[in-house]
Design a protein around this motif. Structure first.
Motif, PDB file in Angstrom:
ATOM      1  N   UNK A  56      11.940  -3.030 -12.962  1.00 23.99           N
ATOM      2  CA  UNK A  56      11.637  -1.569 -12.349  1.00 23.99           C
ATOM      3  C   UNK A  56      10.890  -1.726 -10.850  1.00 23.99           C
ATOM      4  N   UNK A  57       9.879  -2.658 -10.977  1.00 26.55           N
ATOM      5  CA  UNK A  57       9.034  -3.052  -9.472  1.00 26.55           C
ATOM      6  C   UNK A  57      10.002  -3.172  -8.317  1.00 26.55           C
ATOM      7  N   UNK A  58      11.074  -3.676  -8.416  1.00 27.22           N
ATOM      8  CA  UNK A  58      11.917  -3.624  -7.233  1.00 27.22           C
ATOM      9  C   UNK A  58      12.657  -2.535  -6.754  1.00 27.22           C
ATOM     10  N   UNK A  59      12.763  -1.325  -7.690  1.00 31.04           N
ATOM     11  CA  UNK A  59      13.464  -0.172  -7.456  1.00 31.04           C
ATOM     12  C   UNK A  59      12.579   0.869  -6.748  1.00 31.04           C
ATOM     13  N   UNK A  60      11.355   0.972  -6.806  1.00 29.88           N
ATOM     14  CA  UNK A  60      10.627   2.067  -6.162  1.00 29.88           C
ATOM     15  C   UNK A  60      10.692   1.950  -4.735  1.00 29.88           C
ATOM     16  N   UNK A  61      10.927   3.242  -4.184  1.00 31.62           N
ATOM     17  CA  UNK A  61      11.101   2.983  -2.713  1.00 31.62           C
ATOM     18  C   UNK A  61      10.170   4.226  -2.172  1.00 31.62           C
ATOM     19  N   UNK A  62       9.672   4.299  -0.991  1.00 31.50           N
ATOM     20  CA  UNK A  62       9.681   3.065   0.106  1.00 31.50           C
ATOM     21  C   UNK A  62       8.840   1.982  -0.375  1.00 31.50           C
ATOM     22  N   UNK A  63       9.018   1.043   0.556  1.00 29.69           N
ATOM     23  CA  UNK A  63       8.035  -0.332   0.359  1.00 29.69           C
ATOM     24  C   UNK A  63       6.958   0.016   1.473  1.00 29.69           C
ATOM     25  N   UNK A  64       5.885  -0.364   0.806  1.00 32.32           N
ATOM     26  CA  UNK A  64       4.405  -0.218   1.806  1.00 32.32           C
ATOM     27  C   UNK A  64       4.623  -1.069   2.924  1.00 32.32           C
ATOM     28  N   UNK A  65       3.748  -0.980   4.032  1.00 32.83           N
ATOM     29  CA  UNK A  65       3.750  -1.764   5.026  1.00 32.83           C
ATOM     30  C   UNK A  65       3.249  -3.219   4.649  1.00 32.83           C
ATOM     31  N   UNK A  66       3.554  -4.322   5.120  1.00 29.16           N
ATOM     32  CA  UNK A  66       3.554  -5.668   4.939  1.00 29.16           C
ATOM     33  C   UNK A  66       2.095  -5.951   4.994  1.00 29.16           C
ATOM     34  N   UNK A  67       1.409  -6.830   4.123  1.00 26.64           N
ATOM     35  CA  UNK A  67       0.104  -7.166   4.033  1.00 26.64           C
ATOM     36  C   UNK A  67      -0.163  -8.666   4.185  1.00 26.64           C
ATOM     37  N   UNK A  68      -1.221  -9.058   4.619  1.00 25.65           N
ATOM     38  CA  UNK A  68      -1.693 -10.388   4.555  1.00 25.65           C
ATOM     39  C   UNK A  68      -3.177 -10.359   4.188  1.00 25.65           C
ATOM     40  N   UNK A  69      -3.339 -10.881   2.815  1.00 32.18           N
ATOM     41  CA  UNK A  69      -4.885 -11.077   2.340  1.00 32.18           C
ATOM     42  C   UNK A  69      -5.372  -9.718   2.663  1.00 32.18           C
ATOM     43  N   UNK A  70      -4.547  -8.449   2.352  1.00 29.58           N
ATOM     44  CA  UNK A  70      -4.946  -7.182   2.215  1.00 29.58           C
ATOM     45  C   UNK A  70      -4.875  -6.375   3.596  1.00 29.58           C
ATOM     46  N   UNK A  71      -4.704  -7.258   4.409  1.00 31.51           N
ATOM     47  CA  UNK A  71      -4.694  -6.486   5.793  1.00 31.51           C
ATOM     48  C   UNK A  71      -3.230  -6.477   6.140  1.00 31.51           C
ATOM     49  N   UNK A  72      -3.016  -5.334   7.315  1.00 34.03           N
ATOM     50  CA  UNK A  72      -1.761  -5.110   7.751  1.00 34.03           C
ATOM     51  C   UNK A  72      -1.602  -5.399   9.129  1.00 34.03           C
ATOM     52  N   UNK A  73      -1.418  -6.692   9.385  1.00 35.63           N
ATOM     53  CA  UNK A  73      -1.187  -7.084  10.976  1.00 35.63           C
ATOM     54  C   UNK A  73      -0.035  -6.341  11.726  1.00 35.63           C
TER      55      UNK A  73
END
Length: 764
Positions: A56-73
């Motif tokens: 089910x987790x793969x079906x939710x849209x949209x995907x949020x911004x990519x994170x690295x260690x909680x940051x969004x570079x």
């Protein structure tokens, strides 16, 4: 600011910059930070809930911004770039290619996502499930939460196939044994869809050309028992008669010179050729009819099947002669259930001329450029033969090695003729879409190694290539001939021979002939596989028949010469095995082991230099200069700086490599690697103490480690590696491990040990 506090300051700055992302949001908007999916309820097991949650987790849209260690570079870079004034330049590239626009909460449709999760749960057999959706806001950020409460899953009680005596019903019943629908499995709509496709594929193999999955109906009866269903497979009542009829092949018509855009084709009676079961309509008589006999797998009165349908198309494409291949089946105007097969083939231009300027690297750390002029004829003798003639010239320099200044200039020519059949007294029927081929090669190369010597090499080979399947390939050269003759040997190189007699082997006249065979297996193209393999095994049998028939025995002084040159007699075997393990995301663990050995007898006491094994360099042991290691514990390093470094060779080779690969950012990928290996001689050599292979070979392995970057430009991969040795086999026993001497802060250590490699493509 104290230097020791700098890392903490940098980390704090990153956190602040990440938080500042919300400053750039439009008025009234919130930054969407993602969704949480919860699966709960007592009617399903813990294992079922966990598996369902992951799906089910793969079906939710949209995907949020990519994170690295909680940051969004990526989001920070997008905001940092601002608004570019034009659709080009650095800022535009930074914003559109590196950066990532904010995912806003206003883009989230809670009710739609809830219905998607609900439908997936129901379609997986959890009928009468319940789901809810909610959101949480914190400052200028918002997240979503979905709760799914599945009911008890329905299981398959029985799968029923048709049992009447109609042709289509009988054919359907015969597919039951391999059904994807199994009793006691959970009901799953996706599996039911796959079952319809599976049945259609099976029916296509039995002549049902016009059938398709939409004509199948799988009825579900959920009233048979508690949380159980019966599945009834049947053909829909409105299915056309054509779809319920198996067909045989009638006429087979080929248009080998078809022009794209023609709505109809007219056949001149003079252009029609009858050949076996085929009718070939070719007004220009471009091709000999027999080539189609090898490609077209259907014969008159054959039952239509999809395997032969696709196999024929694949073979026609693999001729390499046709630009477009089109196929059509029509109901024949004759008694009975027959199809006429039509093949419309558009040839590529027969002749072409191509000029290429290449950048190249090789395993000896040489980098350079090459200019190629290629002329080709794709239908040289009207049998789809490919004739190519090329001329080349190039320069190679070593930018990071001790042979810097000893540049290599080379030029030459090569001709190849490939027949799309076996030119042999035997035939080979390959079940794959690749037609067996015969290849003849003739080539000449002149190589000038500045300050050292020149070498002329003549090559020729005649052999066969065939693919047993998409994974298995064979190459048998019935004969492969190499004749090498040196010229212009300099005084410098002659002086080096006096210091190291083995260098004389490089400039000896060499005549090598005999059969070679290689077998390649690979399934690396199967992207869905977690474990993929590559294996190539090669055997080289040089001068064996000639040596045996003439009684050549170099040990007794009975050396046989051909054209006044002693021919080489040896057996050489090499095995290259690679394993690729896919990890999370785009990361991968790649490993390789190479094992090879050469044995001389009869007319030879030593392997010819060009057939020996080498180790070290950009595609081998990257912590050591190319061809500088071994053999064994022998140390060939010159005592003077910038002195010529000879290529070391051996009769036995063992090499092991492991590399962890992962995506860093965008087109940049990184790697951590460790390489180990060495080469050895089979016999003692007084000039190379420690070179002979013995039971101490493991203690004589060279080991290096390092890290690298790969820049994936799609059309090529530029690779840079920085490596250093951690074990040196030429040091005395007990002192070969040098990890305790690693000192990146020391300039002398870096100069002696750090090796920088630049290359094109992956090392393996």
């Amino acid at each position: 600011m104290n230097n020791k506090h700098f890392p903490y300051f940098l980390f704090l700055a990153l956190i602040i910059s990440s938080c500042s992302n919300t400053r750039f949001l439009p008025e009234g908007e919130l930054l969407y930070t993602g969704a949480k999916v919860v699966v709960e309820g007592k009617e399903t097991s813990k294992k079922e809930r966990k598996a369902l949650k992951n799906q089910l987790k793969t079906l939710v849209r949209p995907k949020p911004n990519a994170t690295i260690l909680g940051l969004r570079p990526k989001l920070y870079i997008y905001n940092l770039a601002g608004t570019p004034k034009k659709e080009k330049g650095f800022k535009y590239w930074l914003k559109t290619k590196v950066g990532e626009p904010p995912v806003l909460y206003s883009q989230v449709d809670l009710e739609y996502n809830k219905s998607v999760l609900q439908n997936f749960t129901e379609n997986s057999g959890y009928f009468n499930s319940r789901s809810t959706a909610d959101s949480t806001r914190r400052g200028k950020k918002a997240s979503a939460k979905y709760i799914v409460n599945p009911a008890k899953q329905y299981k398959i009680r029985e799968v029923k196939f048709p049992n009447d005596s109609t042709i289509i019903a009988v054919a359907l019943a015969k597919t039951k044994l391999t059904s994807l629908l199994k009793e006691k499995d959970g009901y799953n709509l996706e599996v039911i869809k796959q079952e319809r496709i599976r049945i259609d594929v099976r029916l296509k193999e039995k002549g049902f050309y016009y059938f398709n999955p939409d004509y199948l109906l799988i009825q579900v009866d959920s009233t048979v028992a508690d949380h159980q269903v019966d599945l009834l497979i049947k053909v829909k009542e409105k299915t056309p008669e054509l779809a319920e009829t198996p067909y045989k092949i009638n006429k087979i018509i080929v248009y080998p010179n078809f022009a794209i855009g023609n709505d109809s084709v007219k056949a001149d009676s003079n252009a029609v050729t009858k050949y076996k079961d085929f009718t070939i309509i070719d007004s220009e008589n471009l091709f000999k009819p027999r080539i189609f006999d090898r490609a077209l797998t259907f014969k008159k009165n054959d039952l239509y099947n999809r395997t032969n349908h696709n196999l024929t198309l694949n073979r026609l494409v693999n001729f390499g002669t046709f630009k477009f291949v089109k196929n059509q089946f029509k109901v024949a105007d004759t008694t009975g259930n027959f199809l006429d097969a039509y093949y419309y083939l558009t040839p590529l231009p027969k002749k072409s001329l191509q000029l290429e300027l290449l950048a190249k690297t090789n395993s000896a750390n040489y980098t350079g450029t090459e200019l190629n002029l290629n002329w080709s004829n794709r239908n040289a003798f009207r049998g789809a033969e490919l004739l190519t003639i090329s001329a080349f010239g190039g320069l190679e320099v070593q930018v990071s090695g001790q042979n810097n200044g000893f540049n290599v200039y080379r030029f030459g020519s090569e001709a190849n003729l490939i027949w799309p059949r076996l030119v042999a007294p035997f035939n080979l029927n390959s079940p794959s879409g690749f037609i067996p081929k015969t290849k003849l090669t003739l080539g000449y190369e002149f190589q000038n190694r500045t300050k050292l010597y020149s070498l002329q090499t003549f090559r020729g080979s005649f052999g066969y290539l065939w693919k047993e399947s998409d994974q298995k390939e064979h190459l048998l050269n019935v004969t492969e001939i190499t004749y090498a003759s040196p010229q212009n040997v300099t005084a410098l190189y002659e002086a080096k021979i006096l210091e190291n007699a083995s260098l004389g082997k490089v400039i000896e006249k060499q005549l090598i002939f005999g059969p070679t065979y290689s077998y390649t297996y690979t399934n690396t193209a199967q992207a869905a596989k977690k474990h993929t393999l590559y294996y190539k095994g090669t055997i080289d049998l040089a001068g064996n028949i000639t040596g045996l028939t003439t009684g050549a025995n170099v040990k007794k002084g009975d050396t046989i010469k051909v054209f006044n040159v002693p021919f080489s007699q040896f057996i050489k075997i090499e095995n290259d095995f690679r394993h690729y393990l896919k990890l999370r995301g785009e990361s991968q663990l790649a490993s390789r082991i190479i094992v090879g050995a050469g044995y001389t007898y009869g007319n030879s006491s030593e392997m010819p230099f060009i057939k020996q094994f080498f180790i070290g360099g950009t595609n081998s042991l990257r912590a050591f200069r190319a061809r500088s290691i071994g053999p064994g514990s022998f140390n060939s390093a010159p005592t003077t700086v910038n002195s010529f470094l000879p290529d070391e060779s051996g009769d036995i080779k063992l090499e092991i490599n492991t590399e962890y690969r992962a995506k860093i950012y965008g087109l940049v990928k990184g790697a951590l690697f460790i390489d180990a290996g060495n080469i050895w001689l089979l016999n003692e050599n007084s000039e190379k103490p420690g070179a002979k292979f013995s039971n101490k070979f493991l203690s004589e392995l060279a080991v290096g480690a390092g890290a690298g970057l790969r820049f994936d430009f799609s059309f090529l991969i530029l690779r840079t590696d920085l490596a250093f040795p951690i074990r040196k086999p030429y040091l005395s026993e007990g002192n070969r491990w040098v990890m305790d001497k690693i000192d990146f802060g020391s300039a002398p250590w870096r100069k002696e040990n750090l090796i920088f490699n630049i290359a094109i493509g992956y090392p393996f």
